[in-house]
Motif scaffolding. Sequence first.
Motif, PDB file in Angstrom:
ATOM      1  N   PRO A  50       0.852  -1.191   0.000  1.00 47.04           N
ATOM      2  CA  PRO A  50       0.000   0.000   0.000  1.00 47.04           C
ATOM      3  C   PRO A  50       0.889   1.244   0.000  1.00 47.04           C
ATOM      4  N   GLY A  51       0.288   2.406   0.082  1.00 50.57           N
ATOM      5  CA  GLY A  51       1.080   3.632   0.129  1.00 50.57           C
ATOM      6  C   GLY A  51       1.610   4.017  -1.236  1.00 50.57           C
ATOM      7  N   VAL A  52       0.883   3.611  -2.280  1.00 47.35           N
ATOM      8  CA  VAL A  52       1.302   3.922  -3.637  1.00 47.35           C
ATOM      9  C   VAL A  52       0.696   5.261  -4.038  1.00 47.35           C
ATOM     10  N   ARG A  53       1.562   6.217  -4.332  1.00 49.19           N
ATOM     11  CA  ARG A  53       1.133   7.548  -4.742  1.00 49.19           C
ATOM     12  C   ARG A  53       2.111   8.061  -5.779  1.00 49.19           C
ATOM     13  N   SER A  54       1.621   8.387  -6.951  1.00 47.81           N
ATOM     14  CA  SER A  54       2.459   8.997  -7.978  1.00 47.81           C
ATOM     15  C   SER A  54       2.736  10.449  -7.614  1.00 47.81           C
ATOM     16  N   LEU A  55       3.675  11.047  -8.303  1.00 47.74           N
ATOM     17  CA  LEU A  55       4.025  12.440  -8.030  1.00 47.74           C
ATOM     18  C   LEU A  55       2.861  13.383  -8.286  1.00 47.74           C
ATOM     19  N   PHE A  56       1.934  12.997  -9.173  1.00 50.76           N
ATOM     20  CA  PHE A  56       0.791  13.862  -9.452  1.00 50.76           C
ATOM     21  C   PHE A  56      -0.304  13.757  -8.394  1.00 50.76           C
ATOM     22  N   MET A  57      -0.122  12.886  -7.416  1.00 54.10           N
ATOM     23  CA  MET A  57      -1.104  12.678  -6.347  1.00 54.10           C
ATOM     24  C   MET A  57      -0.722  13.450  -5.097  1.00 54.10           C
ATOM     25  N   GLU A  58      -1.724  13.812  -4.298  1.00 57.27           N
ATOM     26  CA  GLU A  58      -1.482  14.328  -2.952  1.00 57.27           C
ATOM     27  C   GLU A  58      -1.094  13.140  -2.074  1.00 57.27           C
ATOM     28  N   LYS A  90      -4.827  16.322  -8.122  1.00 57.12           N
ATOM     29  CA  LYS A  90      -3.763  17.319  -8.060  1.00 57.12           C
ATOM     30  C   LYS A  90      -3.535  17.820  -9.477  1.00 57.12           C
ATOM     31  N   ALA A  91      -3.284  19.068  -9.611  1.00 53.24           N
ATOM     32  CA  ALA A  91      -2.998  19.685 -10.909  1.00 53.24           C
ATOM     33  C   ALA A  91      -4.157  19.522 -11.891  1.00 53.24           C
ATOM     34  N   GLY A  92      -5.393  19.445 -11.382  1.00 52.09           N
ATOM     35  CA  GLY A  92      -6.559  19.418 -12.245  1.00 52.09           C
ATOM     36  C   GLY A  92      -6.758  18.149 -13.048  1.00 52.09           C
ATOM     37  N   LEU A  93      -6.248  17.019 -12.583  1.00 51.40           N
ATOM     38  CA  LEU A  93      -6.391  15.773 -13.320  1.00 51.40           C
ATOM     39  C   LEU A  93      -7.726  15.109 -13.022  1.00 51.40           C
ATOM     40  N   PHE A  94      -8.393  14.668 -14.061  1.00 50.95           N
ATOM     41  CA  PHE A  94      -9.633  13.919 -13.902  1.00 50.95           C
ATOM     42  C   PHE A  94      -9.305  12.447 -13.666  1.00 50.95           C
TER      43      PHE A  94
END
Length: 115
Positions: A50-58, A90-94
């Motif tokens: 778990p704890g998977v977050r891309s750079l575009f994620m909060e 984040k950054a307006g991503l849908f």
Amino acid sequence: MTPAEYIAEMLLFFEDEIGEENPIGAFVCSPLEVRCLKDEFGDRFKAIVPGVRSLFMEPDHQKRVASPYDALLAGAEYLVIGSQLKEGLKAGLFQEDRVNRTNAEIKRAYTQLVH
């Protein structure tokens, strides 16, 4: 004791206590600990991460995070990525953009692992 050291200690304890009948086939750890545990145990146990977050994620509530790409390269076999796909705009991503970017990271990791 680090989280990876604790997990390793518990895995060894259960192997010693239960022996060949040990039903434990996987461990759960943050993406930051998976490499250490895979180095110690190789393929004896699968890594659920778990704890998977891309750079575009909060980062959200997770503290020890890595991208799907980094987690897979570290040795994760299974990723827990619900919020990665559904939340954390984040950054307006849908949502479709988040799913497509996540898929691209996973494909890039598999391509790198094969070569």
